[in-house]
Design an enzyme around this catalytic site. Structure first.
Site, mmCIF file in Angstrom:
data_model
loop_
_atom_site.group_PDB
_atom_site.id
_atom_site.type_symbol
_atom_site.label_atom_id
_atom_site.label_comp_id
_atom_site.label_asym_id
_atom_site.label_seq_id
_atom_site.Cartn_x
_atom_site.Cartn_y
_atom_site.Cartn_z
ATOM 1 N N GLN A 25 0.840 -1.205 0.000
ATOM 2 C CA GLN A 25 0.000 0.000 0.000
ATOM 3 C C GLN A 25 0.869 1.246 0.000
ATOM 4 O O GLN A 25 0.635 2.210 -0.706
ATOM 5 C CB GLN A 25 -0.872 0.047 1.266
ATOM 6 C CG GLN A 25 -2.066 -0.869 1.248
ATOM 7 C CD GLN A 25 -3.035 -0.517 2.377
ATOM 8 O OE1 GLN A 25 -2.643 0.010 3.392
ATOM 9 N NE2 GLN A 25 -4.298 -0.826 2.174
ATOM 10 N N ARG A 50 2.648 2.895 -3.064
ATOM 11 C CA ARG A 50 1.843 3.629 -4.030
ATOM 12 C C ARG A 50 2.096 5.140 -3.956
ATOM 13 O O ARG A 50 1.790 5.850 -4.888
ATOM 14 C CB ARG A 50 0.356 3.309 -3.865
ATOM 15 C CG ARG A 50 -0.020 1.845 -4.166
ATOM 16 C CD ARG A 50 0.482 1.418 -5.549
ATOM 17 N NE ARG A 50 0.395 2.502 -6.517
ATOM 18 C CZ ARG A 50 -0.715 2.894 -7.109
ATOM 19 N NH1 ARG A 50 -1.824 2.261 -6.861
ATOM 20 N NH2 ARG A 50 -0.705 3.897 -7.955
ATOM 21 N N HIS A 51 2.628 5.598 -2.823
ATOM 22 C CA HIS A 51 3.015 7.014 -2.731
ATOM 23 C C HIS A 51 4.357 7.164 -3.442
ATOM 24 O O HIS A 51 5.385 6.765 -2.919
ATOM 25 C CB HIS A 51 3.087 7.446 -1.264
ATOM 26 C CG HIS A 51 1.766 7.359 -0.590
ATOM 27 N ND1 HIS A 51 0.917 8.437 -0.504
ATOM 28 C CD2 HIS A 51 1.114 6.315 -0.027
ATOM 29 C CE1 HIS A 51 -0.197 8.059 0.112
ATOM 30 N NE2 HIS A 51 -0.105 6.781 0.412
ATOM 31 N N TYR A 94 15.019 -3.609 1.582
ATOM 32 C CA TYR A 94 15.800 -4.823 1.804
ATOM 33 C C TYR A 94 15.491 -5.783 0.655
ATOM 34 O O TYR A 94 14.331 -6.036 0.351
ATOM 35 C CB TYR A 94 15.366 -5.402 3.150
ATOM 36 C CG TYR A 94 16.157 -6.572 3.633
ATOM 37 C CD1 TYR A 94 17.351 -6.409 4.330
ATOM 38 C CD2 TYR A 94 15.706 -7.869 3.408
ATOM 39 C CE1 TYR A 94 18.068 -7.498 4.793
ATOM 40 C CE2 TYR A 94 16.417 -8.963 3.867
ATOM 41 C CZ TYR A 94 17.598 -8.775 4.554
ATOM 42 O OH TYR A 94 18.308 -9.859 5.007
ATOM 43 N N SER A 95 16.532 -6.328 0.032
ATOM 44 C CA SER A 95 16.321 -7.110 -1.192
ATOM 45 C C SER A 95 16.278 -8.607 -0.921
ATOM 46 O O SER A 95 17.275 -9.200 -0.497
ATOM 47 C CB SER A 95 17.440 -6.816 -2.190
ATOM 48 O OG SER A 95 17.392 -7.762 -3.237
ATOM 49 N N ASP A 126 9.923 14.588 1.375
ATOM 50 C CA ASP A 126 9.883 15.975 1.831
ATOM 51 C C ASP A 126 8.616 16.200 2.654
ATOM 52 O O ASP A 126 7.673 15.409 2.612
ATOM 53 C CB ASP A 126 10.000 16.956 0.659
ATOM 54 C CG ASP A 126 8.808 16.937 -0.257
ATOM 55 O OD1 ASP A 126 7.690 17.228 0.205
ATOM 56 O OD2 ASP A 126 8.986 16.635 -1.447
ATOM 57 N N LEU A 127 8.595 17.280 3.406
ATOM 58 C CA LEU A 127 7.522 17.522 4.374
ATOM 59 C C LEU A 127 6.157 17.654 3.690
ATOM 60 O O LEU A 127 5.159 17.140 4.199
ATOM 61 C CB LEU A 127 7.857 18.781 5.188
ATOM 62 C CG LEU A 127 6.835 19.248 6.219
ATOM 63 C CD1 LEU A 127 6.424 18.141 7.164
ATOM 64 C CD2 LEU A 127 7.394 20.437 7.005
ATOM 65 N N ARG A 147 -3.156 8.325 5.286
ATOM 66 C CA ARG A 147 -2.886 7.091 6.014
ATOM 67 C C ARG A 147 -3.083 7.217 7.532
ATOM 68 O O ARG A 147 -3.175 6.193 8.213
ATOM 69 C CB ARG A 147 -1.469 6.603 5.705
ATOM 70 C CG ARG A 147 -1.218 6.333 4.221
ATOM 71 C CD ARG A 147 -2.226 5.358 3.623
ATOM 72 N NE ARG A 147 -1.934 5.080 2.205
ATOM 73 C CZ ARG A 147 -2.666 4.270 1.466
ATOM 74 N NH1 ARG A 147 -3.730 3.663 1.956
ATOM 75 N NH2 ARG A 147 -2.355 4.074 0.190
#
Lengths: 310, 310, 310, 310
Positions: free
Chosen positions: B109, B112-113, B121-122, B220-221, B231
């Site tokens: 979820q 998506r931003h 982490y891969s 950024d803010l 959210r």
């Protein structure tokens, strides 16, 4: 670049700040923090803030709980690897903020880089300073004959003088009329009580494109490198390239390992096409090869031969 | 949230850093820097780095040479104005970097931003930890009957127990088989010498979506506020909302003036439609008005009346 | 890839659309519009819509009132030039929209490309299909010994069979329990009237990462080329590369000139570092040069020599 | 707006295109495709291409195999819902491309919207047209006294005449000198054989900010709505607002359902703060409430009362 005493004082006050922080620091960049680096006749670049250092790139690449690696040498190995293989996201984990003063026509090129945060001085809200860019005599170049988007020889004698006079007089006259139309003194009172004064958002349209503007510009390291690869390049217009060059120096102070990797793999590198690689392999084999046999245009062939020092 | 002694040691070492800087600092945020805030059963949020403070917003809005304004009160006035009128670019001048550990379905979820920098982490490169999210009993909610995208009552008794058993057993079994297919011990040596071990990039597909992953996330803010407005909202799924709520606390420490303006103008605000404004004006005039006369759907009308406390 | 009769009917209905338009068209792409191209065992790629063609790139580069140029040959010359010199904005003037079905772990890699528009099927709102990816036997690769992020030999015999059984059984069992927890029949009624059914947004966490998902994905041509340069590359994981390869075919139909320029300058090209160019020039001069004298790591040297066919 | 016969001919040729397509079409938008809509004294907006329609939004929201829904009424219901609840991604699935001609100072505001694709006419490469914006007399406004970023009364009599003369003369003189410095005739030959001609990339700096430029501008529907909500708003500068208003008409033709939802929920809507909602609830209850008791600034109170028609 001319600072008013008040501006100089504000900068000095910021430079005297000395606060302990738990954040990672870049000592060489701290040295020049807030200090304007002169560019062109009235412009400057100065670093206002930054986040991260070379270690932060490694730290993010590893998604680690502590610092990147134990040894600087290992950091360099990983950063070189990331740069070579275009793993770009770890470089996005560093951020830098500049205050930049530049002519409007330079700002217009610059703003095409969309992946940055920008706050520009507003000519809708405020009155523009009386400062415009006049090229130094050795930058007064003729139109290139071979490249529609480039410069040729430097203008000489009467023609050069005439150009300088026109640029200077037109900018000055347009600014004077801008001020007249605004009809505002330094104290905000009307210069002429019989006039209302044109709205700032309209009056500004009388300014020439060499008028200086300024902005705060914040960008992550990956996108900064992309900007520099285009604007510190020899094909960039001189008037934006000098800004990019000043920023290369701040890059060297901020993230020296990344700077070196960038110079080796990006700035000094060459992207050779599939056909170009065929040509190189043929030359190394001692085979005969020409633009025609390689399926390359004369211009493309010339560019390749130049990069091979032939 | 369980840290290994090594992880705890790395965090403590970072927290002991104490370097003088010329940059602006946010003392209340420095207090919690690097320290994980537990979220859900094994997740956390921790701030790794930040750039700017409330003053930096004002400074950028004014494109100033020094600090924002002389007085905190003026900063608040301007920040409220900027927030109210959706002048968003000055808020982009602050940046924050988090290290977050969360279940994969939450990460899906979150990602998506798009206006953030991410290093995850891969599981192609590394082996995933054996940690999965199991909801607390009071979060084991039934499907909502009225809202296809929401929760209803909490499951009880046998059904609840059966769900918990299934979630726990399936995640554990899938992880065990993941480890078996990998055939790698902690030291990298094969567990069973007769097997080669499946590639990590393939084995990972056997894990369930409640497996925990982690990433560095920098934003950024302005975009953080946008993320939080969606959210930390009551309509967000509980499992991501608790992360947003933990981040609201870090926002309060970092930029307290912006936090308060955000709570008043964005989080607690209501966007009323043109038809909705007509309804409010009619009600204030004492006119009769219904969903039908207002041209609103029953659902829309209900939402409006709720926001008006009727 | 298995379409229900209803899905097949919907696709056929769209393919029968035949509306006159003043817009530019790409006839070869129209031929395959809406038609799914199978990828992996249950996935597909299909083009839903597109904007522009090769001529639109030229038209935008020239900011022209009419079509790009009069002659296709001139268009090719300009497109080659734009591609070679990384003038990327004209390529942004074409847009394409895909409907894609792929395993969740592939979607997780894919979504890292942020410059696209995405609408994913929502497991919060809807019930997932019972379809999961099981690798074909020739893709069941061991972990590479030399590259932590790659594949080695194909697993054989018992080990291969065991892996296939685990993947199949775990995915199936997890899905069955997912359905049981949901407690919903095809008609939406409860399967077992004594149970409420777990919320969809929770139940989904029990699915394995090889479960198929699907989305609409829209992107401009410049960013599509960037995606393809990374994902159609030999270093990309096989399971995403096959999607990129299917999309290469759609690119060839849509903008054939751009496709060819892309293959020559980007896919088949090599980015040679500054040090690498020094090595090539030395070799062409017949000078002796080694990894050490060139200041390159063994790995970097090996990569360069491979690209030179040595 | 003045088209050359050649430009007119090119546009007519494009408008005569009539190709069958399987793509969805927007008939009302097709009617005006390619046709310039005049804006200001020499500017225009014209639609060059588009992708999708109202149905495509629904289709993407449902990730469907066929068209959105069977009935237009259902489409409207869903689109209203998406707009009301700020589900923005489905709107990103439509795309539109404009060719726009506008004064440079307007272009400078416009370009701040970063989520679009842009190809601007290059003054580095080409020679600018001799066209500049001169405001109509009823737009020659004084600086607002109450709003530093706005306009007051219209200038009258002598002052108005003087402003018009200055704007016209300065723009014309600067352009003449620009042409003189370039020293290029229409055929590319030197006007004066004794001069080399200044490079285009330098000469352009002598132009004034009301000189017209033009670009191709492509954007998705979601970001177009965001642009329109800011630039078709009453607070936007008149000179950009008229472009936004012309684009509102194209929106109405392209996606009429979305247009209406946008007008109701966004353009005509009001974002009421938490404190503002408290005030409205108090007023509906018949309670006494003042700016002070509500904790609002006088300006904020005034804005709220205005929106309530009080």
């Amino acid at each position: 670049m001319d600072l008013t005493p008040e501006q100089r004082g504000e900068i000095d006050a910021l430079r005297k700040q000395n606060t302990p922080t738990r954040r990672v620091c870049s000592p060489a960049l701290e040295e020049v923090l807030y200090e304007p680096v002169p560019v062109l006749d009235h412009g400057f670049v100065r670093v206002i803030d930054y986040m991260g250092d070379d270690g932060a790139i490694v730290q993010a690449a590893r998604v680690s709980y502590g610092k990147g690696t134990k040894k600087t040498q290992n950091d360099a190995g990983l950063i070189n690897y990331l740069m070579r293989h275009r793993h770009t996201t770890p470089f996005e984990m560093c951020e830098i903020k500049y205050h930049i003063k530049m002519p409007i026509f330079v700002a217009r090129q610059w703003i095409r880089h969309r992946t940055a945060n920008v706050n520009e001085y507003s000519a809708r809200y405020s009155i523009m300073d009386k400062e415009f860019y006049i090229p130094a005599p050795d930058q007064l170049a003729a139109q290139s004959r071979s490249n529609r988007q480039g410069r040729g020889d430097v203008l000489q004698g009467e023609e050069a003088q005439r150009v300088l006079d026109l640029l200077r007089d037109d900018a000055a006259r347009c600014y004077e009329h801008y001020a007249e139309m605004l009809n505002e003194g330094d104290d905000g009172a009307a210069l002429d009580d019989n006039r209302q004064g044109l709205a700032r958002e309209l009056a500004r349209m009388n300014l020439t494109l060499n008028t200086y503007t300024q902005w705060y510009w914040k960008i992550d390291l990956h996108n900064l490198l992309h900007f520099l690869s285009l604007r510190a390049d020899g094909h960039a217009q001189y008037e934006i390239r000098v800004y990019a060059e000043a920023m290369m120096e701040t890059l060297k102070r901020w993230t020296p390992i990344t700077h070196d990797a960038f110079v080796n793999y990006r700035m000094g590198g060459v992207h050779v096409s599939a056909k170009g690689m065929d040509v190189i392999r043929a030359l190394l084999n001692g085979d005969e090869v020409t633009a025609q046999s390689a399926g390359m245009s004369p211009r493309e062939w010339r560019e390749l031969m130049e990069s091979l020092g032939r």
